[in-house]
Scaffold this motif. Structure first.
Motif, PDB file in Angstrom:
ATOM      1  N   HIS A  66       0.831  -1.205   0.000  1.00  0.00           N
ATOM      2  CA  HIS A  66       0.000   0.000   0.000  1.00  0.00           C
ATOM      3  C   HIS A  66       0.864   1.254   0.000  1.00  0.00           C
ATOM      4  O   HIS A  66       0.572   2.225  -0.721  1.00  0.00           O
ATOM      5  N   LYS A  69       2.403   1.891  -3.400  1.00  0.00           N
ATOM      6  CA  LYS A  69       1.450   2.377  -4.399  1.00  0.00           C
ATOM      7  C   LYS A  69       1.038   3.831  -4.128  1.00  0.00           C
ATOM      8  O   LYS A  69       0.385   4.467  -4.971  1.00  0.00           O
ATOM      9  N   GLN A  73       2.067   4.755  -8.540  1.00  0.00           N
ATOM     10  CA  GLN A  73       2.379   3.472  -9.138  1.00  0.00           C
ATOM     11  C   GLN A  73       3.569   2.842  -8.412  1.00  0.00           C
ATOM     12  O   GLN A  73       4.406   3.537  -7.837  1.00  0.00           O
ATOM     13  N   VAL A  74       3.593   1.521  -8.443  1.00  0.00           N
ATOM     14  CA  VAL A  74       4.690   0.794  -7.815  1.00  0.00           C
ATOM     15  C   VAL A  74       5.878   0.805  -8.775  1.00  0.00           C
ATOM     16  O   VAL A  74       5.777   0.363  -9.913  1.00  0.00           O
ATOM     17  N   ASP A  78      10.565   0.102  -5.685  1.00  0.00           N
ATOM     18  CA  ASP A  78       9.678  -0.445  -4.658  1.00  0.00           C
ATOM     19  C   ASP A  78       9.711  -1.967  -4.665  1.00  0.00           C
ATOM     20  O   ASP A  78       9.793  -2.611  -3.605  1.00  0.00           O
ATOM     21  N   LYS A 107      -1.515  -3.447  -2.657  1.00  0.00           N
ATOM     22  CA  LYS A 107      -1.521  -2.538  -3.811  1.00  0.00           C
ATOM     23  C   LYS A 107      -2.917  -2.321  -4.381  1.00  0.00           C
ATOM     24  O   LYS A 107      -3.133  -1.350  -5.115  1.00  0.00           O
TER      25      LYS A 107
END
Length: 262
Positions: A66, A69, A73-74, A78, A107
């Motif tokens: 979480h 994100k 965006q991841v 990350d 996410k």
């Protein structure tokens, strides 16, 4: 006063895990003695301990997803941080799949952060060292790219508040984690390294030798691996606790050397 649970827990734990096993056995034995009068057996106590560890494990990776994100965006960074964490924990097979699944759930757009944190707070009640380690892992995720996005900071603030931490406490943890990161990057003994060694210990260079020792002992007490596992830290995360303790020790040694302390 009941004591047989603690006695046998200590003996059996020591046989299988020496000092760490003895501490864990003593803790489980204490829970057994405490609940024996109400008819709760050792299996139930052990099940509760394992359930606490499972919730800590899954919540850690879900909230990591979480936080990752949060900025929209991841990123590859990350994902690399999450993968590195799994590698440090030596997660393989089913355990690694569970961590990856929890990260994906975190996410998702419908992930309920507050509910997850409220459940986490229940199982870590009275275990502030576990809560602090959890928050520090989320800080590491947020700062994985070297910057703290406003959305990431907002989520970290929500995490801190839900777990009983104020803004000042969160800012102090952020400062210490950033110092720890820089300390790794500048460990050759230059001026920046000693500055960050002080920050990692949560003090300044104006502290007395006694205050330095007190800060060191406090941090080591909070991050001692055996103590954390006995309080419910999943065994898979033992390596993370070891690394944290090593960083604290390295910072203390750096400050001692600078001051000529014994």
């Amino acid at each position: 006063m009941r004591f047989w649970g603690k006695f046998f827990g200590f003996i059996i734990g020591f046989m299988f895990g020496r000092i760490f096993g003895a501490l864990l056995g003593l803790w489980l034995g204490h829970l057994y003695d405490k609940r024996a009068a109400s008819g709760v057996g050792f299996r139930e106590v052990l099940g509760q301990a394992k359930n606490r560890q499972a919730i800590f494990f899954n919540t850690t990776f879900a909230v990591m997803g979480h936080v990752a994100k949060a900025s929209g965006q991841v990123t590859e960074t990350d994902i690399r941080i999450a993968t590195l964490l799994m590698d440090q924990m030596r997660l393989t097979g089913e355990a690694r799949k569970e961590a990856q699944q929890a990260f994906r759930e975190g996410k998702s757009a419908d992930f309920d952060l507050r509910s997850s944190l409220q459940a986490f707070r229940v199982i870590t009640m009275g275990r502030k060292e576990l809560v602090q380690m959890f928050i520090e892992i989320q800080i590491q995720t947020a700062l994985s790219d070297g910057e703290l996005d406003p959305a990431e900071h907002a989520i970290l603030m929500t995490i801190a508040q839900e777990l009983g931490y104020g803004r000042a406490q969160l800012d102090e943890l952020l400062k210490r984690w950033q110092a720890e990161f820089r300390f790794h990057q500048t460990s050759s003994g230059n001026k920046t390294s000693i500055t960050d060694a002080y920050s990692l210990l949560g003090i300044t260079n104006e502290a007395s030798d006694q205050e330095v020792k007190r800060a060191y002992r406090k941090l080591m007490n909070e991050h001692h691996p055996d103590k954390l596992v006995a309080k419910g830290l999943p065994p898979e995360m033992m390596e993370l606790a070891n690394r944290k303790a090593q960083d604290i020790q390295a910072a203390y040694d750096r400050v001692k050397s600078e001051r000529g302390m014994r």
